[in-house]
Design an enzyme around this catalytic site. Structure first.
Site, PDB file in Angstrom:
ATOM      1  N   GLU A 164       1.419  76.477  44.383  1.00  0.00           N
ATOM      2  CA  GLU A 164       1.288  77.890  44.724  1.00  0.00           C
ATOM      3  C   GLU A 164       1.796  78.125  46.141  1.00  0.00           C
ATOM      4  OE1 GLU A 164       0.610  80.558  42.827  1.00  0.00           O
ATOM      5  OE2 GLU A 164       1.302  81.411  44.691  1.00  0.00           O
ATOM      6  N   LYS A 219       6.325  71.421  47.662  1.00  0.00           N
ATOM      7  CA  LYS A 219       5.221  72.190  48.245  1.00  0.00           C
ATOM      8  C   LYS A 219       4.890  71.680  49.648  1.00  0.00           C
ATOM      9  CE  LYS A 219       1.785  74.751  49.009  1.00  0.00           C
ATOM     10  NZ  LYS A 219       1.873  76.172  49.300  1.00  0.00           N
ATOM     11  N   CYS A 275      -4.012  75.081  55.075  1.00  0.00           N
ATOM     12  CA  CYS A 275      -2.900  74.350  54.459  1.00  0.00           C
ATOM     13  C   CYS A 275      -1.993  73.607  55.432  1.00  0.00           C
ATOM     14  CB  CYS A 275      -2.058  75.311  53.632  1.00  0.00           C
ATOM     15  SG  CYS A 275      -2.973  76.012  52.255  1.00  0.00           S
TER      16      CYS A 275
HETATM   17  N1  LIG Z   1      -5.577  78.836  50.438  1.00  0.00           N
HETATM   18  C1  LIG Z   1      -4.281  79.032  50.252  1.00  0.00           C
HETATM   19  O1  LIG Z   1      -3.712  79.987  50.747  1.00  0.00           O
HETATM   20  C2  LIG Z   1      -3.483  78.070  49.418  1.00  0.00           C
HETATM   21  C3  LIG Z   1      -2.184  78.433  49.038  1.00  0.00           C
HETATM   22  C4  LIG Z   1      -1.446  77.557  48.258  1.00  0.00           C
HETATM   23  C5  LIG Z   1      -1.996  76.359  47.837  1.00  0.00           C
HETATM   24  N2  LIG Z   1      -3.260  76.028  48.208  1.00  0.00           N
HETATM   25  C6  LIG Z   1      -3.838  74.794  47.665  1.00  0.00           C
HETATM   26  O2  LIG Z   1      -4.659  75.160  46.552  1.00  0.00           O
HETATM   27  C7  LIG Z   1      -5.802  74.293  46.454  1.00  0.00           C
HETATM   28  C8  LIG Z   1      -7.071  75.111  46.473  1.00  0.00           C
HETATM   29  O3  LIG Z   1      -7.150  75.785  47.699  1.00  0.00           O
HETATM   30  P1  LIG Z   1      -8.190  76.952  47.942  1.00  0.00           P
HETATM   31  O4  LIG Z   1      -7.866  77.521  49.269  1.00  0.00           O
HETATM   32  O5  LIG Z   1      -8.236  77.841  46.759  1.00  0.00           O
HETATM   33  O6  LIG Z   1      -9.549  76.110  48.016  1.00  0.00           O
HETATM   34  P2  LIG Z   1     -11.046  76.664  47.918  1.00  0.00           P
HETATM   35  O7  LIG Z   1     -11.896  75.685  48.616  1.00  0.00           O
HETATM   36  O8  LIG Z   1     -11.074  78.107  48.329  1.00  0.00           O
HETATM   37  O9  LIG Z   1     -11.361  76.641  46.354  1.00  0.00           O
HETATM   38  C9  LIG Z   1     -11.527  75.469  45.621  1.00  0.00           C
HETATM   39  C10 LIG Z   1     -12.704  75.646  44.680  1.00  0.00           C
HETATM   40  O10 LIG Z   1     -12.745  74.536  43.781  1.00  0.00           O
HETATM   41  C11 LIG Z   1     -14.099  74.283  43.454  1.00  0.00           C
HETATM   42  N3  LIG Z   1     -14.215  72.938  42.891  1.00  0.00           N
HETATM   43  C12 LIG Z   1     -13.939  71.747  43.489  1.00  0.00           C
HETATM   44  N4  LIG Z   1     -14.092  70.737  42.622  1.00  0.00           N
HETATM   45  C13 LIG Z   1     -14.505  71.266  41.444  1.00  0.00           C
HETATM   46  C14 LIG Z   1     -14.819  70.727  40.168  1.00  0.00           C
HETATM   47  N5  LIG Z   1     -14.721  69.423  39.933  1.00  0.00           N
HETATM   48  N6  LIG Z   1     -15.229  71.575  39.207  1.00  0.00           N
HETATM   49  C15 LIG Z   1     -15.299  72.905  39.441  1.00  0.00           C
HETATM   50  N7  LIG Z   1     -14.991  73.483  40.624  1.00  0.00           N
HETATM   51  C16 LIG Z   1     -14.579  72.678  41.609  1.00  0.00           C
HETATM   52  C17 LIG Z   1     -14.829  74.472  44.764  1.00  0.00           C
HETATM   53  O11 LIG Z   1     -16.188  74.726  44.540  1.00  0.00           O
HETATM   54  C18 LIG Z   1     -14.068  75.682  45.364  1.00  0.00           C
HETATM   55  O12 LIG Z   1     -14.702  76.911  45.063  1.00  0.00           O
HETATM   56  C19 LIG Z   1      -5.664  73.300  47.601  1.00  0.00           C
HETATM   57  O13 LIG Z   1      -5.003  72.166  47.132  1.00  0.00           O
HETATM   58  C20 LIG Z   1      -4.767  74.047  48.589  1.00  0.00           C
HETATM   59  O14 LIG Z   1      -4.035  73.164  49.406  1.00  0.00           O
HETATM   60  C21 LIG Z   1      -4.017  76.867  48.967  1.00  0.00           C
HETATM   61  O1  LIG Z   2       5.406  83.426  62.864  1.00  0.00           O
HETATM   62  C1  LIG Z   2       4.279  82.980  62.607  1.00  0.00           C
HETATM   63  C2  LIG Z   2       3.782  82.857  61.286  1.00  0.00           C
HETATM   64  C3  LIG Z   2       2.514  82.332  61.092  1.00  0.00           C
HETATM   65  N1  LIG Z   2       1.747  81.972  62.155  1.00  0.00           N
HETATM   66  C4  LIG Z   2       0.403  81.410  61.927  1.00  0.00           C
HETATM   67  O2  LIG Z   2       0.502  80.373  60.972  1.00  0.00           O
HETATM   68  C5  LIG Z   2      -0.687  80.280  60.195  1.00  0.00           C
HETATM   69  C6  LIG Z   2      -0.392  80.307  58.724  1.00  0.00           C
HETATM   70  O3  LIG Z   2       0.076  81.572  58.353  1.00  0.00           O
HETATM   71  P1  LIG Z   2       0.640  81.892  56.895  1.00  0.00           P
HETATM   72  O4  LIG Z   2       1.627  80.875  56.532  1.00  0.00           O
HETATM   73  O5  LIG Z   2       1.095  83.286  56.884  1.00  0.00           O
HETATM   74  O6  LIG Z   2      -0.693  81.812  56.005  1.00  0.00           O
HETATM   75  P2  LIG Z   2      -1.233  80.734  54.949  1.00  0.00           P
HETATM   76  O7  LIG Z   2      -2.162  81.466  54.064  1.00  0.00           O
HETATM   77  O8  LIG Z   2      -1.718  79.543  55.673  1.00  0.00           O
HETATM   78  O9  LIG Z   2       0.041  80.357  54.064  1.00  0.00           O
HETATM   79  C7  LIG Z   2       0.753  79.139  54.199  1.00  0.00           C
HETATM   80  O10 LIG Z   2       0.081  78.095  53.527  1.00  0.00           O
HETATM   81  C8  LIG Z   2      -0.115  78.359  52.126  1.00  0.00           C
HETATM   82  C9  LIG Z   2      -0.955  77.235  51.593  1.00  0.00           C
HETATM   83  O11 LIG Z   2      -0.222  76.137  51.220  1.00  0.00           O
HETATM   84  C10 LIG Z   2       1.247  78.493  51.464  1.00  0.00           C
HETATM   85  O12 LIG Z   2       1.067  78.748  50.073  1.00  0.00           O
HETATM   86  C11 LIG Z   2       2.024  79.625  52.108  1.00  0.00           C
HETATM   87  O13 LIG Z   2       3.327  79.727  51.526  1.00  0.00           O
HETATM   88  C12 LIG Z   2       2.134  79.348  53.591  1.00  0.00           C
HETATM   89  O14 LIG Z   2       2.774  80.448  54.252  1.00  0.00           O
HETATM   90  C13 LIG Z   2      -1.563  81.455  60.667  1.00  0.00           C
HETATM   91  O15 LIG Z   2      -2.504  81.008  61.588  1.00  0.00           O
HETATM   92  C14 LIG Z   2      -0.566  82.391  61.311  1.00  0.00           C
HETATM   93  O16 LIG Z   2      -1.170  83.205  62.285  1.00  0.00           O
HETATM   94  C15 LIG Z   2       2.226  82.101  63.447  1.00  0.00           C
HETATM   95  O17 LIG Z   2       1.536  81.772  64.405  1.00  0.00           O
HETATM   96  N2  LIG Z   2       3.480  82.610  63.636  1.00  0.00           N
END
Ligand SMILES: NC(=O)c1ccc[n+]([C@@H]2O[C@H](COP(=O)([O-])OP(=O)(O)OC[C@H]3O[C@@H](n4cnc5c(N)ncnc54)[C@H](O)[C@@H]3O)[C@@H](O)[C@H]2O)c1
Ligand SMILES: O=c1ccn([C@@H]2O[C@H](COP(=O)(O)OP(=O)(O)O[C@H]3O[C@H](CO)[C@@H](O)[C@H](O)[C@H]3O)[C@@H](O)[C@H]2O)c(=O)[nH]1
Length: 461
Positions: A164, A219, A275
């Protein structure tokens, strides 16, 4: 054999699972989606009739949940039932940095992923497509395959990698209009089944299919490149401060080169979020595990630069306040790691505040979306001092004007739009003199603030 997907289960109802499944449910009303999580409070919050109480704040998300919930989107703690009924299972659980054992502080902790795989293996009685939605080290699919295929039953599992790319704060828009959707896999029909779901609203040219390992590694690479841009511009911000160059002008000038591009060039107090740091540390760990020391060192520098940026921001506050902040009230505006989210994981604010607390500063935090208790928990997690001392030195205000009243300095650590609209003349009148502002996001206007009598410091100026 073509797959028909009628029911989806997603394990993990967090920042990724929640918004992702809500958008799929909205766009594909014929597919029934059950989001499951072992966190009962989280599931209860997703089911709360009051949409302001959803566990995750994302602009536009509550409208989508309102539309799809109890129609074809369900939230439950019954993980086994949802697995059993589903044709396709997304694994969207957390993969934090390991804080114990081998790879401590570097490798991704895959215990939650493995638990999911074992649970799927135990429960499934019919063939399933298992989709890695979590961010995983390259070659994790091999481990998943091994767990799923050694059950002794005749159930078939097809593993896909579908990382994602949404960013928090813009998750809904990112999901509705993704730059690309990436699907890695081995079985053509399984890949097609997932392509067909996204094709419901995403242009086919934007749906990319690759082998499993390219998908997993893309990713980590995408996040490393994005974070590298932030660290690169942050490194230049320090040079700007020494030379009279202005980092915003430099960013604009280089960003207009189409080969460089203008995005992700905003100098800041340092990147945060769950992340970037985790994924780069993981990349560094993987490179070292293949004995690729130069590759590992290269990417590690992105993290070291980020640590330096947070540290020097805090040091600058202390130095400017005549080398002591002991007993001085410092208002911190913004605790979330970026605007438009209530997520504070790895927020630069935590580290800046911790540094100031080490110097016995009196910290007053205001953030429009982060609950007070979260601020304390974030600080206590660092274990820098006894919790009682943290709670004595730090406090959280519900009103920004209260947070700033009688303060020696204000540090702006999240770029919330509302900070720009404050009555800064009123804030100035209520503060100690000289009144310092340390703008870690270059959010405010220097001329306006200086006219009001503030001493204004901004990153990269
Ligand atoms: N947060 C982001 O913006 C983002 C974006 C892209 C990818 N990711 C990736 O996606 C993944 C999830 O991230 P997130 O931010 O959603 O995490 P999160 O901690 O918000 O959510 C994960 C959830 O999974 C649940 N969980 C864990 N083990 C479980 C199990 N065995 N059965 C049922 N539930 C279970 C936890 O209770 C928690 O609510 C990570 O690998 C992260 O790196 C995060
Ligand atoms: O020019 C910039 C852009 C971002 N940030 C900082 O960088 C961090 C991350 O920002 P952003 O990437 O927008 O948010 P995330 O939700 O952490 O998203 C990143 O991490 C996710 C988890 O993997 C990915 O899915 C996304 O594509 C990737 O952008 C934050 O603290 C921002 O304030 C800066 O300081 N300067």
């Amino acid at each position: 054999m073509a797959f028909t997907i009628k029911k989806i289960c997603c394990i993990g109802a967090g920042y990724v699972g929640g918004p992702t499944m809500s958008v799929i449910a909205q766009q594909c009303p014929d597919i029934q989606i059950t989001l499951v999580d072992m966190n009962t409070e989280r599931i209860a919050a997703w089911n709360n009739p009051d949409l302001d109480q959803l566990p995750i704040y994302e602009p536009g998300l509550s409208d989508i949940v309102a539309e799809a919930r109890d129609r074809n989107l369900f939230f439950s703690t019954d993980v086994e039932k949802a697995i059993e009924e589903a044709d396709m299972i997304f694994i969207s659980v957390n993969t934090p940095t390991k804080n114990y054992g081998k790879g401590k502080g570097m490798a991704a902790d895959l215990k939650y992923i493995e638990l999911c795989a074992r649970q799927i293996a135990d429960v499934a009685t019919s063939d399933k497509i298992v989709v890695e939605k979590s961010t995983l080290p390259v070659r994790t699919a091999a481990a998943l395959k091994s767990i799923l295929h050694n059950t002794g039953s005749s159930v078939n599992f097809h593993i896909l990698s579908n990382p994602e790319f949404l960013a928090e704060g813009t998750a809904v828009q990112d999901l509705l209009n993704p730059d690309r959707v990436l699907i890695g896999g081995e079985n053509k029909e399984a890949i097609q089944a997932l392509v067909d779901i996204y094709a419901g609203w995403v242009d086919k040219d934007r749906i990319l299919t690759t082998n499993l390992w390219s998908s997993e590694l893309s990713k980590l690479t995408a996040n490393a490149f994005l974070a590298q841009r932030v660290s690169s511009i942050n490194s230049i911000s320090e040079l700007c401060e020494k030379t009279g160059a202005d980092v915003q002008e430099v960013a604009k000038a280089i960003g207009m080169d189409t080969r460089i591009g203008s995005k992700f060039l905003k100098a800041s107090v340092g990147f945060g979020g769950s992340c970037f740091q985790k994924d780069i540390l993981n990349l560094v760990y993987i490179a070292r595990s293949y004995n690729l020391q130069e590759v590992a060192d290269y990417w590690e520098q992105v993290i070291l630069m980020n640590d330096h940026q947070k540290q020097r921001f805090a040091d600058n506050i202390i130095q400017t306040l005549f080398n002591t902040v002991n007993g001085k009230k410092i208002a911190i505006l913004g605790w979330a790691f970026k605007k438009d989210t209530n997520d504070t994981r790895e927020s630069a604010a935590i580290y800046v505040a911790d540094h100031l607390l080490n110097e016995q500063a009196d910290i007053h935090v205001y953030d429009p979306k982060v609950p007070a208790e979260k601020v304390f928990v974030d600080l206590e997690y660092l274990n820098s001092r006894p919790d009682a001392e943290t709670r004595r030195l730090a406090s959280v205000s519900e009103d920004p004007y209260e947070a700033c009243k009688d303060a020696h300095a204000i540090a702006i650590l999240t770029e919330w739009d509302e900070f720009k609209t404050y009555d800064w003349a009123r804030i100035k009148r209520s503060m100690k003199s000289p009144s310092f502002i340390f703008d870690g996001r270059k959010l405010l206007e220097r001329a306006q603030l200086e006219e009001l009598g503030f001493v204004y410091y901004a990153i990269g100026e």
